[in-house]
Scaffold this active site. Structure first.
Site, PDB file in Angstrom:
ATOM      1  N   THR A  65       0.874  -1.175   0.000  1.00 47.69           N
ATOM      2  CA  THR A  65       0.000   0.000   0.000  1.00 47.69           C
ATOM      3  C   THR A  65       0.906   1.219   0.000  1.00 47.69           C
ATOM      4  OG1 THR A  65      -1.708  -1.136   1.218  1.00 47.69           O
ATOM      5  CG2 THR A  65      -1.864   1.232   1.260  1.00 47.69           C
TER       6      THR A  65
ATOM      7  N   SER B 133     -11.955  -1.179   4.588  1.00 49.39           N
ATOM      8  CA  SER B 133     -10.549  -0.783   4.569  1.00 49.39           C
ATOM      9  C   SER B 133     -10.164  -0.161   5.903  1.00 49.39           C
ATOM     10  CB  SER B 133     -10.377   0.251   3.448  1.00 49.39           C
ATOM     11  OG  SER B 133      -9.102   0.835   3.506  1.00 49.39           O
TER      12      SER B 133
HETATM   13  O1  DON Z   1      -7.609  -1.200   2.660  1.00 43.12           O
HETATM   14  C1  DON Z   1      -6.930  -1.674   3.546  1.00 43.12           C
HETATM   15  O2  DON Z   1      -7.042  -1.393   4.710  1.00 43.12           O
HETATM   16  C2  DON Z   1      -5.834  -2.654   3.151  1.00 43.12           C
HETATM   17  N1  DON Z   1      -6.153  -3.268   1.906  1.00 43.12           N
HETATM   18  C3  DON Z   1      -4.549  -1.917   3.090  1.00 43.12           C
HETATM   19  C4  DON Z   1      -3.414  -2.836   2.825  1.00 43.12           C
HETATM   20  C5  DON Z   1      -2.161  -2.298   3.299  1.00 43.12           C
HETATM   21  O3  DON Z   1      -2.069  -1.232   3.834  1.00 43.12           O
HETATM   22  C6  DON Z   1      -1.007  -3.157   3.110  1.00 43.12           C
HETATM   23  N2  DON Z   1       0.149  -2.492   3.643  1.00 43.12           N
HETATM   24  N3  DON Z   1       0.974  -2.612   4.285  1.00 43.12           N
END
Ligand code: DON
Length: 569
Positions: free
Chosen positions: A381, A452
């Site tokens: 992310t 999320s």
């Molecule tokens: O939307 C969300 O909360 C997750 N899909 C975010 C994923 C994420 O931050 C991965 N990172 N380290």
């Protein structure tokens, strides 16, 4: 009464005053920190920050910069984000009543349903929501960024995409974090010819120092530069993705792409000691729980105790525990389910939570119940923040979820497809990639957006944005954002220290406080253990990208834990 409570608390903890704040270190403070009088960008990649800067230098505005960073970071961090994913963005410019929240989160395909990840006995099919085509939600990033740019951008889209196209076609050296992600996901990437072609050299996955060129992605970006979102949602790109989905027996259809829609939403709003806080609303849980945590600790004089004082950590952790219990019980896409947003973010509820937190004892997970109103992991992310001196601000968190998402690249597109479907509850009570417990409100449903934790957040003071913040890292996002706000506004740490200070995280399940590897001060750890806390030292993965408006100057900090860069003028 309040004073008496304060004095008793002070007495209890008086033997352990903790004032020194352990900081996480990076390679070079000058890359991470910058000051400017016109604009400031903090992102997780040097090339991406530079892409944004080049928009300002060509006479572009903050939206041009945000769009350029979004597309460039899609190329620079293919393990984390990309045009095969989605995200959220808050945008404010002077004259607006409040920021607008853009929701370009992935949507569940039309053919998906709540039992799609279960076998005939009702058991979860291992990794089905994580690896391969069934993990893929309909991507929203291109629609989100192109629509934002169309309405508010100044430069032509072709200029905005130019740095991303150049980066994809000329390529760059694989850096250590990308190499780690490639190694971790090599087995999945190797299964799909479209992915193997890009990320492998013959039979071995690429590693640090190899030159990564993404020619197909360059072509895809050229199409977007030419006809906006059309080829992606109605043209050759949609067709190529759907063709690969059919080949793999997946659910994606051309209708899914045609029906994809960006949502403009009202951000969640709250206050912290007089400052206004705006953050992302559902389908993210992030904003609600950032506000809930801030509200819960607001009435305490935590500044008096200090950032890592056992009482500060105890109270904040208990606030986090409660937030995650409520998340599992109530949160989901509000277009499909009812979420008691107002109650969860109310000061009244926060006071009730605070009163239920014992002064010097940890709460067990069984003791923390959702309010009554009526697995393995890694770092991916991305987040960037941009602010200009005239008082405009953009914060955006974008993702393909896990490292390299589903691992699937539709041949010819260069697009790594997300595995955002794992953010749904595969069944009630099951945990996702980040160990978050899934509830009824977040079950899979056609066209629904998975829950999320992403929390792009703006803090306002005297009518202008004074703080822009966000981070990647799954469920840790919302606790890292809340702590950075507290470090800066409550504890008055300078911005760099607010970002670099060792952080902690409690998510109710598992029943432990997780801290950066460096750990909290020993005296704090000992006190917390005495209170009954389990402490797990394991980096949280957050990479805060923050900007503050300080005495007529923009101050940017990219988390020294990461590979990002702040740059301004
Ligand atoms: O939307 C969300 O909360 C997750 N899909 C975010 C994923 C994420 O931050 C991965 N990172 N380290």
């Amino acid at each position: 009464m309040k004073k008496a409570f304060f004095l008793i608390t002070l007495l209890f903890y008086s033997c352990s005053s903790v004032r020194t704040v352990p900081l996480m270190k990076g390679k070079d403070r000058d890359t991470y920190e910058s000051k400017g009088r016109e604009y400031m960008i903090s992102s997780q990649g040097g090339a991406s920050t530079n892409a944004g800067v080049s928009m300002f230098e060509q006479g572009g505005n903050i939206v041009d910069a945000a769009a350029a960073v979004s597309f460039a970071i899609s190329v620079e961090r293919p393990q984390s984000t990309g045009i095969g994913g989605g995200g959220f963005l808050l945008f404010y410019e002077p004259g607006m009543k409040e920021p607008i929240a853009f929701d370009f989160r992935e949507k569940a395909p039309l053919k998906s349903h709540s039992k799609m990840y279960l076998d005939k006995n009702g058991n979860e099919i291992p990794r089905m929501s994580l690896d391969g085509i069934f993990a893929v939600g309909v991507p929203g990033l291109v629609a989100g960024i192109v629509e934002l740019h169309k309405k508010y951008g100044k430069l032509p889209l072709s200029k905005v995409l130019a740095p991303a196209i150049e980066l994809a076609e000329k390529g760059f050296k694989v850096y250590p974090e990308l190499s780690r992600a490639l190694k971790a996901r090599a087995a999945v990437l190797a299964k799909y010819p479209g992915s193997k072609k890009i990320f492998f050299k013959g039979e071995r996955v690429m590693k640090t120092g190899d030159h990564l060129v993404q020619t197909d992605l360059g072509q895809t970006l050229r199409s977007i530069a030419k006809d906006g979102k059309r080829s992606f949602y109605r043209g050759w790109i949609a067709k190529a993705i759907v063709k690969e989905s059919w080949r793999l027996g997946g659910l994606l259809s051309l209708r899914d792409f045609k029906k994809y829609n960006v949502k403009k939403r009202k951000p969640v709003f709250g206050t912290y000691k007089g400052k206004k806080v705006y953050s992302m609303t559902p389908p993210s849980s992030g904003g609600i729980h950032v506000l809930q945590i801030l509200n819960t600790v607001e009435k305490e004089d935590l500044n008096h105790f200090g950032v890592h004082h056992p009482y500060t950590v105890h109270l904040t952790s208990a606030a986090m525990q409660q937030a995650f219990a409520d998340r599992a019980r109530y949160l989901g896409d509000m277009d499909f389910v009812k979420v008691p947003l107002k109650k969860l973010t109310s000061k009244k509820y926060a006071n009730k939570i605070r009163k239920g937190i014992p002064k010097e004892k940890a709460l067990t997970k069984e003791q923390v119940m959702a309010g009554n109103f009526d697995r393995k992991e890694s770092d991916h992310t991305t987040h960037f923040s941009i602010m200009t001196a005239d008082g405009s601000a953009i914060v955006s968190t974008q993702t393909i979820n896990g490292w390299f998402g589903s691992g699937v690249v539709a041949p010819g597109t260069g697009i790594v497809l997300n595995n955002e479907m794992d953010d749904f509850s595969t069944k009630v009570g099951a945990v996702n990639l980040f160990g978050a417990v899934g509830g009824q409100n977040n079950l899979v449903q056609a066209e629904k957006r998975p829950l999320s934790s992403m929390s792009p957040t703006l803090v306002f003071d005297e009518g202008r944005p004074v703080f822009a913040v966000g981070t990647p890292s799954g469920t840790r996002i919302l606790t890292c954002v809340a702590q950075t706000i507290l470090n800066y506004f409550e504890h008055n740490l300078p911005l760099y220290e607010s970002v670099a200070a060792v952080r902690y995280h409690h998510q109710w399940y598992p029943d432990e406080i997780r801290t950066d590897l460096k750990g909290l001060p020993i005296s704090t750890r000992n006190s917390l253990k005495k209170m009954g806390y389990k402490i797990n030292r394991k980096n949280l993965g957050c990479r805060i990208q923050a900007i503050a408006w300080e005495r007529n100057e923009l101050h940017g900090v990219s988390d020294p834990r990461g590979e990002g860069m702040s740059l301004g003028k």
